[in-house]
Each structure stands twice: as C-alpha cells, then as structure tokens.
Design a protein around this motif. Sequence first.
Motif, PDB file in Angstrom:
ATOM      1  N   PRO A 129      -2.725  -4.801  -7.101  1.00 13.68           N
ATOM      2  CA  PRO A 129      -1.474  -5.224  -7.928  1.00 13.68           C
ATOM      3  C   PRO A 129      -0.644  -6.034  -7.009  1.00 13.68           C
ATOM      4  CG  PRO A 129      -1.404  -2.939  -7.559  1.00 13.68           C
ATOM      5  CD  PRO A 129      -2.802  -3.426  -6.808  1.00 13.68           C
ATOM      6  N   ALA A 130       0.323  -7.039  -7.636  1.00 12.59           N
ATOM      7  CA  ALA A 130       1.257  -7.652  -6.612  1.00 12.59           C
ATOM      8  C   ALA A 130       2.277  -8.053  -7.366  1.00 12.59           C
ATOM      9  CB  ALA A 130       0.496  -8.924  -6.285  1.00 12.59           C
ATOM     10  N   THR A 131       3.402  -8.451  -7.043  1.00  6.40           N
ATOM     11  CA  THR A 131       4.769  -8.832  -7.456  1.00  6.40           C
ATOM     12  C   THR A 131       4.771 -10.449  -7.319  1.00  6.40           C
ATOM     13  OG1 THR A 131       5.892  -8.273  -5.705  1.00  6.40           O
ATOM     14  CG2 THR A 131       5.625  -6.601  -7.271  1.00  6.40           C
TER      15      THR A 131
ATOM     16  N   TYR B 210       0.923  -1.315   0.018  1.00  6.13           N
ATOM     17  CA  TYR B 210       0.002   0.004   0.055  1.00  6.13           C
ATOM     18  C   TYR B 210       1.001   1.225   0.193  1.00  6.13           C
ATOM     19  CZ  TYR B 210      -3.599  -3.372   1.427  1.00  6.13           C
ATOM     20  OH  TYR B 210      -4.405  -4.193   1.585  1.00  6.13           O
ATOM     21  N   GLY B 211       0.905   1.939  -1.232  1.00  7.82           N
ATOM     22  CA  GLY B 211       1.905   3.120  -1.200  1.00  7.82           C
ATOM     23  C   GLY B 211       3.500   2.499  -0.910  1.00  7.82           C
ATOM     24  N   ARG B 212       4.142   2.980   0.248  1.00  5.37           N
ATOM     25  CA  ARG B 212       5.366   2.533   0.451  1.00  5.37           C
ATOM     26  C   ARG B 212       5.448   1.382   1.352  1.00  5.37           C
ATOM     27  NH1 ARG B 212       8.110   8.211   1.092  1.00  5.37           N
ATOM     28  NH2 ARG B 212       8.206   8.798  -1.160  1.00  5.37           N
ATOM     29  N   VAL B 213       4.121   1.086   2.014  1.00  5.75           N
ATOM     30  CA  VAL B 213       4.056   0.142   3.057  1.00  5.75           C
ATOM     31  C   VAL B 213       4.029  -1.320   2.540  1.00  5.75           C
ATOM     32  CG1 VAL B 213       2.832  -0.677   4.992  1.00  5.75           C
ATOM     33  CG2 VAL B 213       3.126   1.614   4.473  1.00  5.75           C
ATOM     34  N   GLN B 214       4.943  -2.231   2.888  1.00  3.60           N
ATOM     35  CA  GLN B 214       4.992  -3.545   2.151  1.00  3.60           C
ATOM     36  C   GLN B 214       3.999  -4.360   2.849  1.00  3.60           C
ATOM     37  OE1 GLN B 214       7.413  -4.197  -0.427  1.00  3.60           O
ATOM     38  NE2 GLN B 214       6.419  -6.190  -0.748  1.00  3.60           N
ATOM     39  N   ALA B 215       2.722  -4.701   2.520  1.00  3.06           N
ATOM     40  CA  ALA B 215       1.784  -5.630   3.408  1.00  3.06           C
ATOM     41  C   ALA B 215       2.185  -7.050   3.236  1.00  3.06           C
ATOM     42  CB  ALA B 215       0.584  -5.154   2.865  1.00  3.06           C
ATOM     43  N   LEU B 216       2.685  -7.400   2.266  1.00  6.59           N
ATOM     44  CA  LEU B 216       2.876  -8.939   1.673  1.00  6.59           C
ATOM     45  C   LEU B 216       4.523  -8.971   1.450  1.00  6.59           C
ATOM     46  CD1 LEU B 216      -0.125 -10.315   0.374  1.00  6.59           C
ATOM     47  CD2 LEU B 216       0.346 -10.567   2.690  1.00  6.59           C
ATOM     48  N   SER B 217       5.256  -9.848   2.058  1.00 10.07           N
ATOM     49  CA  SER B 217       6.574 -10.274   1.213  1.00 10.07           C
ATOM     50  C   SER B 217       6.732 -11.799   1.017  1.00 10.07           C
ATOM     51  CB  SER B 217       7.756  -9.546   2.125  1.00 10.07           C
ATOM     52  OG  SER B 217       7.451  -8.517   2.711  1.00 10.07           O
ATOM     53  N   ASP B 218       7.367 -12.319   0.029  1.00  6.78           N
ATOM     54  CA  ASP B 218       7.895 -13.429  -0.212  1.00  6.78           C
ATOM     55  C   ASP B 218       6.793 -14.453   0.234  1.00  6.78           C
ATOM     56  OD1 ASP B 218      10.414 -13.535  -1.177  1.00  6.78           O
ATOM     57  OD2 ASP B 218      11.341 -13.388   0.563  1.00  6.78           O
TER      58      ASP B 218
END
Length: 242
Positions: free
Chosen positions: A57-59, A16-24
């Motif tokens: 959107p997601a990576t 969300y903006g610069r806040v990484q809510a999910l990683s890896d």
Amino acid sequence: NEAAPLLEVHRLGACYGRVQALSDIDLQVGQGQIVTVIGPNGAGKTTLLCALMGVLPATGRVVFDGDAASGAADIEERVAQGLALVPESRALFASMSVEDNLRLGAFRFHRRPKAEHEAALEEVFQLFPRLRERRQQDAATLSGGERQMLAVGRALMGKPRLLMLDEPSLGLAPLIVRDIFRIIGELRARGVSVLLVEQNARAALRIADYAYVLELGRIAMQGPAAELANDPRVVDAYLGAG
Ligand code: ATP
C-alpha cells in the motif's frame, strides 16, 4: 522530463510498520522512455517498484496513462492497467519448462484465441533465441542470464505498457549484462516503456533517457541520464573511477 507521461507519481510514500521507507516521491515515465532509478542498497528502490505494482500500500497519487490507481495494494488492477514487474528474485517456476513459464505470463489473456498466444510466444522467442532453443527444458536448468531472459520474456507475454525491472543485471557476467541491456533498448524501440532499477549505475545511465537518484527513501537528484552521468556528485558516489 518532457515526453508525454505514461506514469505519473505524485508525493508517493510507503512504510513498513512505523518505518517510512519512501517519502515524497515525484517521478514520471514518458511514453516510450527508459527511466532508471539508481541509488545505494536500502535506498528504497525495490519498495518503490512494489508500491507502484500494488504489492505494497502507498500514499500519494499514481496515475497511469491518465487513470488514477487506488493507493490500495491491488496487483490485479495494475496488471489490468498494463504494468508488469520483473522482481529481483526472477521468481520462476523451476520445475516447469521454459515454454510453460512463458505461457503463464499471458494468464490475463486466458480467454483470448490460441493464435494470439502463439504470436506472443513467437515474439518473445525472436527477442530471446536462447529461450526458443531451451523451450522444453525446466527453468531450473537455465544459467543466470537465461533465467533473467525468461523472467523478462514472461512479463512480456502479458503485453505490458510499462515494464518495471528490479536489478536485471544482478549477479550476471559482464557479457550477459550487455545482452540484457541491449534487449532493454530493443524493447523501447518496440514501444514498451521501461522503469529500470539498477545498482549498475553506469550501464543504467548509458541506456536510460532520464534518471532519478534515490537516497534514504527520497529523490536526491534527477535529470536526463546523460547529464547525470556527468554530474560530479553522481560520478563520485555511483560511477567510481574510470
Ligand atoms: P536493495 O538494492 O538492497 O534491494 P533497495 O534500494 O531496493 O535496496 P529496499 O529493499 O526498497 O531498498 O529497502 C528500503 C528500506 O526498507 C530499507 O531500509 C529496508 O531495510 C527496509 N525494508 C525493506 N523491506 C522491508 C520489510 N519487508 N520490512 C521492513 N523493512 C523493510
């Protein structure tokens, strides 16, 4: 997790903006499985479902039944692939009848013959006899449990291959929760795979085949649900005494 994979998620990230809510996030749902994601408030469970549904959107990589989804937020693409999301809000059309709410769930089949819609409706009514009794009533008049049933029934009208449920037990009385979980088990028996996000870890681990614990946007633990339910770390953090 050894069932043939229906959904494969590799290194998914979302912010969300610069806040990484999910990683890896690496996660799989096998064909015909119930997989649950448990974890505390704010861990990112809803965000995960939104990323998978193409609401955000997601990576990373999301592969559904062998087809890679784009990382773009494209809900229509995911619906066409056979994913459905029942949001925590349940998001019903309050001033429409139960039946019309259900029929809306079949919008992706609007070109198909009427008989198919009637058959789908009949199937939902068999799963949820309450909805049949209340078919002409406005959704606004339903109890909390009935609303949850309607939200699930509407999703089923789209014939999903993977049904994603966000906190289906939230705010419901224990008896109703039992009913909802019984129906989730019934769906698995009918060949629908389920990704279940729950705060009610006890009920979720009881019904699921496989489970992930999400903490601070990362997978902290995973394993067969029956094993996690006996893991002291899970018991301490999520199951409490008893
Ligand atoms: P809950 O059970 O409370 O819904 P959750 O595990 O589903 O929790 P998320 O709602 O996915 O958690 O939230 C994950 C993180 O992202 C939290 O820190 C939350 O504050 C943040 N977040 C969620 N939605 C937004 C948003 N629209 N904008 C900014 N930050 C958000």
